[in-house]
Design an enzyme around this catalytic site. Sequence first.
Site, PDB file in Angstrom:
ATOM      1  N   SER A  87     -24.303   8.208  19.557  1.00  0.00           N
ATOM      2  CA  SER A  87     -24.530   6.782  19.831  1.00  0.00           C
ATOM      3  C   SER A  87     -25.928   6.535  20.405  1.00  0.00           C
ATOM      4  CB  SER A  87     -23.494   6.261  20.826  1.00  0.00           C
ATOM      5  OG  SER A  87     -22.194   6.532  20.372  1.00  0.00           O
TER       6      SER A  87
HETATM    7  N1  SAH Z   1     -19.370  10.634  21.445  1.00  0.00           N
HETATM    8  C1  SAH Z   1     -20.164  11.250  20.403  1.00  0.00           C
HETATM    9  C2  SAH Z   1     -20.429  10.344  19.224  1.00  0.00           C
HETATM   10  C3  SAH Z   1     -19.205  10.057  18.520  1.00  0.00           C
HETATM   11  S1  SAH Z   1     -19.288   9.602  16.827  1.00  0.00           S
HETATM   12  C4  SAH Z   1     -21.465  11.807  20.930  1.00  0.00           C
HETATM   13  O1  SAH Z   1     -21.777  11.603  22.110  1.00  0.00           O
HETATM   14  O2  SAH Z   1     -22.153  12.472  20.154  1.00  0.00           O
HETATM   15  C5  SAH Z   1     -17.539   9.409  16.648  1.00  0.00           C
HETATM   16  C6  SAH Z   1     -16.779  10.703  16.533  1.00  0.00           C
HETATM   17  O3  SAH Z   1     -15.401  10.362  16.513  1.00  0.00           O
HETATM   18  C7  SAH Z   1     -17.051  11.458  15.246  1.00  0.00           C
HETATM   19  O4  SAH Z   1     -17.485  12.751  15.524  1.00  0.00           O
HETATM   20  C8  SAH Z   1     -15.703  11.432  14.529  1.00  0.00           C
HETATM   21  O5  SAH Z   1     -15.432  12.600  13.777  1.00  0.00           O
HETATM   22  C9  SAH Z   1     -14.737  11.271  15.683  1.00  0.00           C
HETATM   23  N2  SAH Z   1     -13.422  10.729  15.332  1.00  0.00           N
HETATM   24  C10 SAH Z   1     -13.106   9.784  14.410  1.00  0.00           C
HETATM   25  N3  SAH Z   1     -11.780   9.561  14.388  1.00  0.00           N
HETATM   26  C11 SAH Z   1     -11.237  10.377  15.337  1.00  0.00           C
HETATM   27  C12 SAH Z   1      -9.907  10.617  15.790  1.00  0.00           C
HETATM   28  N4  SAH Z   1      -8.842   9.995  15.268  1.00  0.00           N
HETATM   29  N5  SAH Z   1      -9.724  11.523  16.775  1.00  0.00           N
HETATM   30  C13 SAH Z   1     -10.778  12.189  17.322  1.00  0.00           C
HETATM   31  N6  SAH Z   1     -12.055  12.018  16.926  1.00  0.00           N
HETATM   32  C14 SAH Z   1     -12.288  11.118  15.938  1.00  0.00           C
END
Ligand code: SAH
Length: 241
Positions: A87
């Site tokens: 993000s």
């Molecule tokens: N917090 C992260 C950025 C997240 S991007 C950072 O600091 O880098 C969102 C993430 O959520 C992605 O890696 C994606 O694979 C994950 N995601 C999507 N759906 C999900 C679910 N149902 N459970 C867990 N993770 C999930």
Amino acid sequence: MKKVFFRALLTAALFSACSVCAASEEEVFALNRQRMVKEQIERRGITDKRVLDAMRKVKRHLFVPAHLHNAAYEDRPLPIGYGQTISQPYIVAYMTQAARIGQNDRILEIGTGSGYQAVVLAEIAKEVYTIEILQPLADSARLRLGEMGYKNIKVKPGDGYKGWREYAPFDAIIVTAAPSEIPEELASQLKIGGRMVVPIGSFYQELYLITRAESGFKKEALLPVVFVPMVRPSSIQPDAN
Ligand code: SAH
């Protein structure tokens, strides 16, 4: 315009002048990081000192692929592989402040991604639990956080919609992928008085602060945002990269 030009010149000069000293790149990153906090985060109204300190300390460039190191302190999300993104720094700071995290808190994060948000949380809270649905991202984040020496973060590959019952209830839950509605199982894993910060929506998304009261939940819209979708395990392509 002039300022931007001189800044670019200074960065270039620092890089070339210090090409012989080992610390040069790190020094430039450190300068960029301080500037990121001042110009993108403090200037937009983030005031929580613990959040600002964590953002000043955590080396965001170590969470993005090597070819993007130089973009790590810019005001935007960046790709981290598998169609996912780390993000925008301001959004990480905003969500962390909105969750009103205390130093003895136990936090759940959904969507580990690179592990950056988890580390920012771990700098402030006592324990951080983070779930990532894509196995390779969960594996690389676990490795990265281990190498960095964070002992108060646990990473689990799996479906974030289920939360992490074993360690519930949580003081705060930060969801960094967008579900189309409030995930009830997650809300049920909040303590009374616990806060969940979550982007809700599919095309148009809004960041919400959900607070668990003695009976029921208080729901407050904070700001429009853009996150990758929070997916269901059944929708994952095994070879997506
Ligand atoms: N917090 C992260 C950025 C997240 S991007 C950072 O600091 O880098 C969102 C993430 O959520 C992605 O890696 C994606 O694979 C994950 N995601 C999507 N759906 C999900 C679910 N149902 N459970 C867990 N993770 C999930």
